[in-house]
Design a protein around this motif. Structure first.
Motif, short mmCIF file in Angstrom:
data_model
loop_
_atom_site.label_atom_id
_atom_site.label_comp_id
_atom_site.label_asym_id
_atom_site.label_seq_id
_atom_site.Cartn_x
_atom_site.Cartn_y
_atom_site.Cartn_z
N UNK A 205 0.82 -1.22 0.00
CA UNK A 205 0.00 0.00 0.00
C UNK A 205 0.85 1.26 0.00
N UNK A 206 2.11 1.14 0.40
CA UNK A 206 3.09 2.23 0.33
C UNK A 206 4.45 1.59 0.60
N UNK A 207 5.51 2.24 0.09
CA UNK A 207 6.85 1.68 0.31
C UNK A 207 7.83 2.80 0.57
N UNK A 208 8.92 2.43 1.25
CA UNK A 208 10.01 3.39 1.49
C UNK A 208 11.34 2.71 1.19
N UNK A 209 12.35 3.52 0.88
CA UNK A 209 13.70 3.00 0.77
C UNK A 209 14.54 3.55 1.91
N UNK A 210 15.57 2.75 2.29
CA UNK A 210 16.58 3.20 3.24
C UNK A 210 17.93 3.02 2.57
N UNK A 211 18.85 2.33 3.25
CA UNK A 211 20.17 2.07 2.68
C UNK A 211 20.05 1.23 1.40
N UNK A 212 20.65 1.72 0.30
CA UNK A 212 20.58 0.96 -0.95
C UNK A 212 21.96 0.45 -1.39
N UNK A 213 22.97 0.83 -0.69
CA UNK A 213 24.33 0.25 -0.78
C UNK A 213 25.11 0.53 -2.07
N UNK A 214 24.55 0.20 -3.23
CA UNK A 214 25.36 0.40 -4.44
C UNK A 214 24.48 0.61 -5.68
N UNK A 215 25.16 0.91 -6.80
CA UNK A 215 24.45 1.27 -8.03
C UNK A 215 23.61 0.12 -8.57
N UNK A 216 24.12 -1.11 -8.46
CA UNK A 216 23.37 -2.26 -8.98
C UNK A 216 22.04 -2.42 -8.26
N UNK A 217 22.03 -2.20 -6.94
CA UNK A 217 20.79 -2.33 -6.16
C UNK A 217 19.83 -1.20 -6.53
N UNK A 218 20.38 0.01 -6.69
CA UNK A 218 19.50 1.13 -7.07
C UNK A 218 18.83 0.86 -8.41
N UNK A 219 19.58 0.35 -9.38
CA UNK A 219 18.99 0.06 -10.70
C UNK A 219 17.91 -1.01 -10.57
#
Ligand code: PXL
Length: 282
Positions: free
Chosen positions: A84-98
């Protein structure tokens, strides 16, 4: 404060997702998000992005989760439990962001589903939680999808080069960040240590709204940013407008700072335990 309604016993609650790193010390990251979700009365799900090695004294290392596994966690939850909703926190690196950006687009995060992007860049003690080259991708791929981005002043400096020292520079930073594509920007003023109050500035490209709270002086503020973001995400999932959700989150984190506790030899966590003593609406 007005709490969110609780589900009836046995009824399926609203389901909210955090895409975040694990904190072995249990203070910040997904542990903090899931605690706020539970205390706000929603069901929390998570896509783990990284395992950090940390305690109250700092982060001594982290191990990123492979990007396809991060994407698969999000898809597994979205296809069955729902988000119903989402958030991001630590994403660590470019591969995870993509991977997160691709999956978020596929399941409608930021389109039909509110999506809070917290550009977590460093730990409480300043250890990096995101590789420097990943910043560009965070802004280029995730900010345009976001319903709201919630940088603190250190993150504002890294993202825009603007050193926020007063109201005017806080507004400049909000304008610069809004130009990168999110619908709303919340520039959190909590790190402006000279101020007696903590003022967060919300901007939607036309109007500024200030959220002011008394500054709570405590060395135990680990997880404060995560807790604010998690509470805002719950309120968005309940259908609140963005300004109302931010007001809810600001009050939630201010109370949680007042209830923070010592832990280990360093910085203890903020705590939403106050919520256990309050009655939600019937
Ligand atoms: O509070 C930001 C944050 C997010 N996620 C993890 C962290 C921290 C801060 O230390 O460790 C995993």
């Amino acid at each position: 404060m007005d709490l969110l309604p609780l589900p009836a016993p046995g009824a399926t609650p609203i389901c909210v997702m955090t895409i975040a790193g694990s904190d072995s010390g249990g203070a910040a990251g997904l542990q903090s998000d899931l605690r706020t979700f539970a205390l706000a009365g929603v069901h929390g799900t998570c896509a783990v992005t990284a395992v950090t090695v940390q305690n109250s004294l700092g982060v001594t290392g982290f191990h990123p989760v492979p990007p396809p596994t991060v994407a698969a966690q999000i898809r597994a939850v979205a296809s069955d439990i729902g988000v119903s909703a989402a958030k991001t926190g630590m994403l660590a690196d470019a591969g995870i962001i993509a991977a997160v950006a691709d999956t978020a687009s596929d399941i409608g995060l930021g389109q039909r589903i509110p999506f809070l992007v917290d550009p977590v860049s460093a730990s409480h003690h300043g250890e990096p939680l995101l590789t420097p080259e990943a910043f560009e991708l965070l802004v280029g791929r995730l900010f345009p999808l976001a319903t709201i981005v919630t940088p603190n002043l250190d993150e504002v400096r890294l993202l825009t080069g603007i050193d926020v020292v007063d109201d005017a520079t806080q507004r400049d930073a909000a304008r610069a960040l809004h130009a990168t594509g999110p619908r709303w920007v919340l520039v959190k003023g909590g790190h402006l240590r000279t101020a007696v109050t903590s003022t967060d500035l919300l901007y939607d490209g036309s109007d500024f709204v200030e959220f002011e709270a008394q500054r709570i002086e405590t060395q135990h503020d680990h997880g404060a940013g995560d807790t604010l973001g998690a509470a805002v995400t719950c309120a968005l999932a309940e259908g609140m407008s963005v300004p109302d959700a931010v007001a809810f989150g600001k009050e939630w984190v201010t109370r949680s700072l007042a209830a923070a506790y010592p832990l280990g030899a360093g910085h203890g966590p903020v705590s939403a335990s106050w919520r256990l003593r309050e009655q939600p609406p019937a």
